[in-house]
Design an enzyme around this catalytic site. Structure first.
Site, PDB file in Angstrom:
ATOM      1  N   ASN A 255       1.314  -0.875  -0.225  1.00  0.00           N
ATOM      2  CA  ASN A 255       0.044   0.022   0.367  1.00  0.00           C
ATOM      3  C   ASN A 255       1.085   1.486  -0.061  1.00  0.00           C
ATOM      4  O   ASN A 255       1.689   1.673   1.094  1.00  0.00           O
ATOM      5  CB  ASN A 255      -0.600  -0.244   0.870  1.00  0.00           C
ATOM      6  CG  ASN A 255      -1.567  -1.544   1.274  1.00  0.00           C
ATOM      7  OD1 ASN A 255      -2.307  -1.468   0.659  1.00  0.00           O
ATOM      8  ND2 ASN A 255      -1.344  -2.788   2.604  1.00  0.00           N
ATOM      9  N   ALA A 283      -0.313  -5.438   8.800  1.00  0.00           N
ATOM     10  CA  ALA A 283      -1.118  -5.242   8.386  1.00  0.00           C
ATOM     11  C   ALA A 283      -1.419  -5.666   6.708  1.00  0.00           C
ATOM     12  O   ALA A 283      -0.417  -5.422   6.483  1.00  0.00           O
ATOM     13  CB  ALA A 283      -1.988  -4.271   8.771  1.00  0.00           C
ATOM     14  N   CYS A 284      -2.640  -6.441   5.882  1.00  0.00           N
ATOM     15  CA  CYS A 284      -2.477  -6.002   5.062  1.00  0.00           C
ATOM     16  C   CYS A 284      -2.807  -4.673   3.737  1.00  0.00           C
ATOM     17  O   CYS A 284      -2.874  -4.569   3.143  1.00  0.00           O
ATOM     18  CB  CYS A 284      -3.545  -7.321   3.983  1.00  0.00           C
ATOM     19  SG  CYS A 284      -5.269  -6.765   4.880  1.00  0.00           S
ATOM     20  N   THR A 285      -3.713  -3.680   4.810  1.00  0.00           N
ATOM     21  CA  THR A 285      -3.296  -2.316   4.639  1.00  0.00           C
ATOM     22  C   THR A 285      -1.986  -1.565   5.556  1.00  0.00           C
ATOM     23  O   THR A 285      -2.417  -0.353   5.306  1.00  0.00           O
ATOM     24  CB  THR A 285      -4.509  -1.947   5.159  1.00  0.00           C
ATOM     25  OG1 THR A 285      -4.872  -2.218   6.630  1.00  0.00           O
ATOM     26  CG2 THR A 285      -5.854  -2.541   4.357  1.00  0.00           C
TER      27      THR A 285
END
Length: 482
Positions: A255, A283-285
């Site tokens: 991101n 975190a994937c974000t």
């Protein structure tokens, strides 16, 4: 004393047929065992699906507000236990107390939210073209849902799958990641105490390659919701769709935060650092790329380095940033740091494991910042899943937007700018399922859709909010001539 957990199948707490167990340890002190779980096999998975299938019709026929009452009571039970759940999450996954407490509260809020949404379920009425016809749409549950969840948000992600599935009248089987499943099983304790009928919700612990695979491929499963790595997610998607199942997958991210020449440097550095180093970058974000205008580049690097170096590392119950969850995750992060240096990136700060008595044998890594990163470097293209930030220099907004989109992923992206036109263009043109302005890439509202573009998602269905309800329901159009 080590807590011992069982599977929850057909309304009963049971041991695995294999007779085997697995243990979790504290990532801040790996020699300390936290809990023991069932290392289940195919027979256990099949029994759970069969229990869900047997309960399917009765639960679907239960009035939606009655289902909501059980979700509401579940939320109340979880709220009463918030502090102990927070402690368990911190000890098993490594989050700080504040991060863990926020995640537990999110799970509580999700159950309250979908409890209230049950009052609006049922369908909609349309105007028919002719007389004496009632034309309406009924929303019906899909059936049995298989839920596969990761370790990095071990109570929030199960909650945002379980709650809408139950609210809409589906039954389910959950296979949580084996690294930190404790808080997920605590949800099932709360559901049980809240009066959920036997078989409606089931949980089986054990390897995803065995238990998860068996659940996904069971003929009685109608829908599959998976959150995890891209490699596994693509296999799950192929298996589920080959069998004609409804499926959603949420996968990785790489991101970006674009820092415009109009941005306040200190504000931008704080936004980026919070997105990059919060929850230890797991975190994937998480923000892993800061794409910075050349006029601010040097000043921004100094500011974000200062942010990184101000973070106090240590056990999550006392410090700003906890350890990585396992030794393998730590080694993966350290490997990427070596890759970045070999590619020619400049290590500005971090890059190693902190030293000192409080760190012991914990899986700690320093918040790490690289400058002089080109967008085609692996450190700028591949998901690291640790507290590592790549800072990329661009000449203007156009180049920044191009760099943000020049990636296989598209989960979350943000821009820091004082230029409203730039902000609007970024929202319109960034290839990402979540777009933010003057905000970090992490942090989500529970009542709006969440999902990614490109390799970050199957791009089939979204999660959370009304989108969560949409995934777990199927429409029936009725022409009633009475």
């Amino acid at each position: 004393m080590t807590e011992r957990y069982q599977n929850y199948v057909g309304g009963n707490w049971t041991d695995a047929e294999t007779g085997d167990t697995l243990e979790t340890t504290d990532p801040a002190a790996p020699s300390e065992t936290i809990a023991e779980y069932q290392e289940s096999g195919v027979e256990d998975a099949n029994a759970a699906v069969e229990a869900a299938a047997a309960a399917e019709d009765e639960w679907a026929d239960t009035p939606a507000p009655a289902r909501g009452a059980i979700l509401r009571e579940t939320a109340t039970i979880l709220a009463d236990r918030k502090e102990e759940l927070t402690e368990l999450l911190t000890r098993e996954e490594g989050k700080t107390h504040a991060e863990a407490g926020g995640e537990v509260q999110r799970a509580i809020d999700i159950f309250y939210y979908y409890a209230e949404k049950t009052r609006d379920l049922g369908g909609s009425v349309k105007s028919a073209s002719g007389p004496r016809t009632n034309l309406y749409i009924k929303d019906e549950p899909v059936g049995v849902a298989a839920l596969i969840t990761p370790w990095n948000y071990p109570i929030a992600i199960p909650a945002w799958k379980i709650a809408p599935a139950l609210a809409t009248g589906n039954t389910l089987v959950l296979n949580p990641a084996s690294v930190a499943p404790g808080v997920a099983l605590e949800i099932f304790k709360a559901l049980d105490e809240a009066g959920l009928p036997d078989g409606v919700a089931n949980v089986v612990t054990g390897p995803g390659s065995t238990v998860g695979d068996a659940i996904i491929n069971h003929e009685d499963v109608d829908a599959v919701s998976f959150t995890g790595s891209g490699e596994v997610g693509h296999m799950v998607y192929d298996q589920a769709t080959n069998d004609g199942k409804r499926v959603q997958t949420e996968l990785g991210g790489k991101n970006p935060t674009v820092v415009s020449d109009s941005a306040d440097v200190e504000e931008a550095a704080e936004i980026v650092a919070n997105g990059a180093f919060g929850v230890t970058g797991q975190a994937c974000t998480a923000c892993s790329r800061a794409i910075v205008h050349t006029d601010l580049y040097d000043e921004f690097v100094d500011a974000v380095v200062a942010q990184a170096e101000s973070i106090e590392i240590g056990p999550g119950d006392e410090y700003d940033m906890g350890p990585q969850v396992t030794e393998s995750e730590l080694e993966g992060t350290l490997d990427y740091i070596d890759v970045a240096e070999n590619e020619g990136a400049t290590l500005e700060t971090g890059g190693g494991q902190p030293e000192g008595e409080r760190f012991g044998e914990g899986y700690y890594v320093e918040p790490t910042v690289f400058s002089d990163v080109e967008n085609d470097f692996r450190i700028a293209q591949e998901e690291v899943f640790g507290p590592v930030l790549a800072v990329i220099e661009v000449e203007d907004f156009e180049e920044g937007l191009e760099a943000a989109n020049d990636i296989d992923y598209g989960l979350s992206a943000s821009i820091v700018t004082d230029d409203h036109t730039e902000a609007e263009r970024f929202i319109d043109e960034v290839e990402s399922g979540v777009a933010k302005v003057n905000d970090k890439t992490t942090g989500l509202e529970l009542h709006v859709p969440f999902g990614g573009f490109k390799q970050s998602s199957s791009e089939t269905w979204r999660e959370q909010g009304d989108a969560g309800i949409d995934f777990y329901t199927i429409e029936k159009t009725v022409y009633d001539g009475f």
